[in-house]
Design a protein around this motif. Structure first.
Motif, PDB file in Angstrom:
ATOM      1  N   VAL A  70       0.832  -1.201   0.000  1.00  0.00           N
ATOM      2  CA  VAL A  70       0.000   0.000   0.000  1.00  0.00           C
ATOM      3  C   VAL A  70       0.869   1.255   0.000  1.00  0.00           C
ATOM      4  O   VAL A  70       0.657   2.188  -0.786  1.00  0.00           O
ATOM      5  CB  VAL A  70      -0.964  -0.004   1.199  1.00  0.00           C
ATOM      6  N   ALA A  71       1.874   1.289   0.860  1.00  0.00           N
ATOM      7  CA  ALA A  71       2.705   2.487   1.005  1.00  0.00           C
ATOM      8  C   ALA A  71       3.503   2.792  -0.254  1.00  0.00           C
ATOM      9  O   ALA A  71       3.791   3.954  -0.541  1.00  0.00           O
ATOM     10  CB  ALA A  71       3.655   2.323   2.193  1.00  0.00           C
ATOM     11  N   LEU A  72       3.850   1.762  -1.022  1.00  0.00           N
ATOM     12  CA  LEU A  72       4.723   1.947  -2.187  1.00  0.00           C
ATOM     13  C   LEU A  72       3.955   2.036  -3.502  1.00  0.00           C
ATOM     14  O   LEU A  72       4.592   2.147  -4.556  1.00  0.00           O
ATOM     15  CB  LEU A  72       5.730   0.797  -2.272  1.00  0.00           C
ATOM     16  N   HIS A  73       2.632   2.020  -3.468  1.00  0.00           N
ATOM     17  CA  HIS A  73       1.930   1.873  -4.747  1.00  0.00           C
ATOM     18  C   HIS A  73       2.053   3.090  -5.654  1.00  0.00           C
ATOM     19  O   HIS A  73       1.788   2.991  -6.850  1.00  0.00           O
ATOM     20  CB  HIS A  73       0.456   1.490  -4.524  1.00  0.00           C
ATOM     21  N   LEU A  74       2.491   4.243  -5.114  1.00  0.00           N
ATOM     22  CA  LEU A  74       2.772   5.404  -5.963  1.00  0.00           C
ATOM     23  C   LEU A  74       4.234   5.446  -6.414  1.00  0.00           C
ATOM     24  O   LEU A  74       4.605   6.308  -7.204  1.00  0.00           O
ATOM     25  CB  LEU A  74       2.446   6.699  -5.215  1.00  0.00           C
ATOM     26  N   CYS A  75       5.050   4.536  -5.909  1.00  0.00           N
ATOM     27  CA  CYS A  75       6.497   4.522  -6.191  1.00  0.00           C
ATOM     28  C   CYS A  75       6.806   3.364  -7.133  1.00  0.00           C
ATOM     29  O   CYS A  75       7.400   2.348  -6.736  1.00  0.00           O
ATOM     30  CB  CYS A  75       7.288   4.390  -4.889  1.00  0.00           C
ATOM     31  N   PHE A  76       6.437   3.522  -8.381  1.00  0.00           N
ATOM     32  CA  PHE A  76       6.486   2.409  -9.331  1.00  0.00           C
ATOM     33  C   PHE A  76       7.870   1.783  -9.425  1.00  0.00           C
ATOM     34  O   PHE A  76       8.021   0.559  -9.343  1.00  0.00           O
ATOM     35  CB  PHE A  76       6.039   2.902 -10.715  1.00  0.00           C
TER      36      PHE A  76
ATOM     37  N   THR B 164       1.073  -2.424  -7.415  1.00  0.00           N
ATOM     38  CA  THR B 164       1.382  -1.222  -8.186  1.00  0.00           C
ATOM     39  C   THR B 164       1.116  -1.433  -9.667  1.00  0.00           C
ATOM     40  O   THR B 164       0.533  -0.573 -10.345  1.00  0.00           O
ATOM     41  CB  THR B 164       2.853  -0.830  -7.969  1.00  0.00           C
ATOM     42  N   ALA B 165       1.524  -2.578 -10.194  1.00  0.00           N
ATOM     43  CA  ALA B 165       1.315  -2.850 -11.619  1.00  0.00           C
ATOM     44  C   ALA B 165      -0.164  -2.914 -11.955  1.00  0.00           C
ATOM     45  O   ALA B 165      -0.613  -2.352 -12.965  1.00  0.00           O
ATOM     46  CB  ALA B 165       2.012  -4.161 -12.000  1.00  0.00           C
ATOM     47  N   GLY B 166      -0.947  -3.588 -11.124  1.00  0.00           N
ATOM     48  CA  GLY B 166      -2.373  -3.721 -11.390  1.00  0.00           C
ATOM     49  C   GLY B 166      -3.110  -2.410 -11.281  1.00  0.00           C
ATOM     50  O   GLY B 166      -3.974  -2.092 -12.115  1.00  0.00           O
ATOM     51  N   ALA B 167      -2.774  -1.605 -10.266  1.00  0.00           N
ATOM     52  CA  ALA B 167      -3.414  -0.298 -10.108  1.00  0.00           C
ATOM     53  C   ALA B 167      -3.083   0.603 -11.283  1.00  0.00           C
ATOM     54  O   ALA B 167      -3.944   1.330 -11.800  1.00  0.00           O
ATOM     55  CB  ALA B 167      -2.980   0.343  -8.795  1.00  0.00           C
ATOM     56  N   GLY B 168      -1.832   0.568 -11.722  1.00  0.00           N
ATOM     57  CA  GLY B 168      -1.445   1.377 -12.859  1.00  0.00           C
ATOM     58  C   GLY B 168      -2.119   0.934 -14.140  1.00  0.00           C
ATOM     59  O   GLY B 168      -2.564   1.763 -14.950  1.00  0.00           O
ATOM     60  N   TYR B 169      -2.225  -0.368 -14.327  1.00  0.00           N
ATOM     61  CA  TYR B 169      -2.855  -0.901 -15.543  1.00  0.00           C
ATOM     62  C   TYR B 169      -4.323  -0.499 -15.616  1.00  0.00           C
ATOM     63  O   TYR B 169      -4.855  -0.232 -16.695  1.00  0.00           O
ATOM     64  CB  TYR B 169      -2.720  -2.419 -15.561  1.00  0.00           C
TER      65      TYR B 169
END
Length: 218
Positions: free
Chosen positions: A111-117, A131-136
């Motif tokens: 959760v904490a890193l999801h903006l830090c691709f 992170t990959a899934g949220a970005g996709y």
């Protein structure tokens, strides 16, 4: 979970509790985004040859995805950046349910890193795929989904202008409490774009009263 048909969500008690927390506290647009993030993260993992239950813990991936934007809710607002607030809220939720500390740490990191691709994708799959899934879900760059899969997902979890909803939630929090959007962070940049405010430069920050005088005489 019958609402989601044959979409491959985990059905453990903990997963269902997390789903209910997100559904009951998040806006429908952000909740649907969180659920789709899991589906797309899992899909991207499969394209890398990663098998749920073998190469990564599928429940942890789901927990990270479904809770990754919980910091954008009143329930998850702890006065800091929403990604860090969300991680702390997710960790508290899991601790209260007796989840082992090492598993809680994985979800916190996800959760904490999801903006830090660039950081997140170098971590273990349960973190990287959040992170990959949220970005996709926001910009589907990369391997193409199987034909008709996006239509199936959107029929159950409609988009509801997800990108706009996320932007507005982040900016609304920052307008109410600018401390949630420090300069150079993603929330800070979205706030700057919204208000047109000028951020201080690096040199101005380093030359402030609290600095060490590194720019003195330059």
């Amino acid at each position: 979970m019958d609402t989601y048909g044959d979409l491959p969500f985990p059905r453990t008690g903990l997963a269902l509790d997390a789903l209910r927390l997100a559904r009951d506290t998040e806006s429908p647009a952000i909740f649907n985004h969180s659920m789709r993030s899991y589906l797309y993260g899992r899909f991207l993992g499969e394209r890398q040859g990663l098998r749920p239950g073998h190469d990564y813990d599928d429940e942890l991936l789901f927990l990270g995805c479904v809770l990754h934007d919980i910091g954008l809710t009143p329930h998850g607002d702890r006065g800091g950046r929403f990604d860090i607030d969300g991680a702390d809220t997710a960790a508290a939720f899991l601790h209260d349910r007796g989840v082992a500390a090492d598993r809680v740490e994985v979800v916190w990191d996800a959760v904490a890193l999801h903006l830090c691709f660039d950081v997140a994708i170098r971590k273990r799959p349960e973190i990287a795929l959040v992170t990959a899934g949220a970005g996709y879900d926001l910009g589907p760059e990369g391997p193409a989904l199987p034909e008709g899969y996006a239509d199936r997902v959107h029929a159950v979890l409609p988009r509801l202008r997800a990108a706009a909803a996320l932007h507005d939630a982040i900016v609304d929090q920052a307008l109410a409490d600018p401390g949630k959007a420090p300069p150079f962070s993603t929330p800070g940049e979205l706030l700057r774009q919204h208000t047109g405010e000028r951020w201080p430069t690096w040199r101005e920050l380093m030359s402030g009263e609290a600095g060490w005088g590194d720019y003195a005489g330059i």
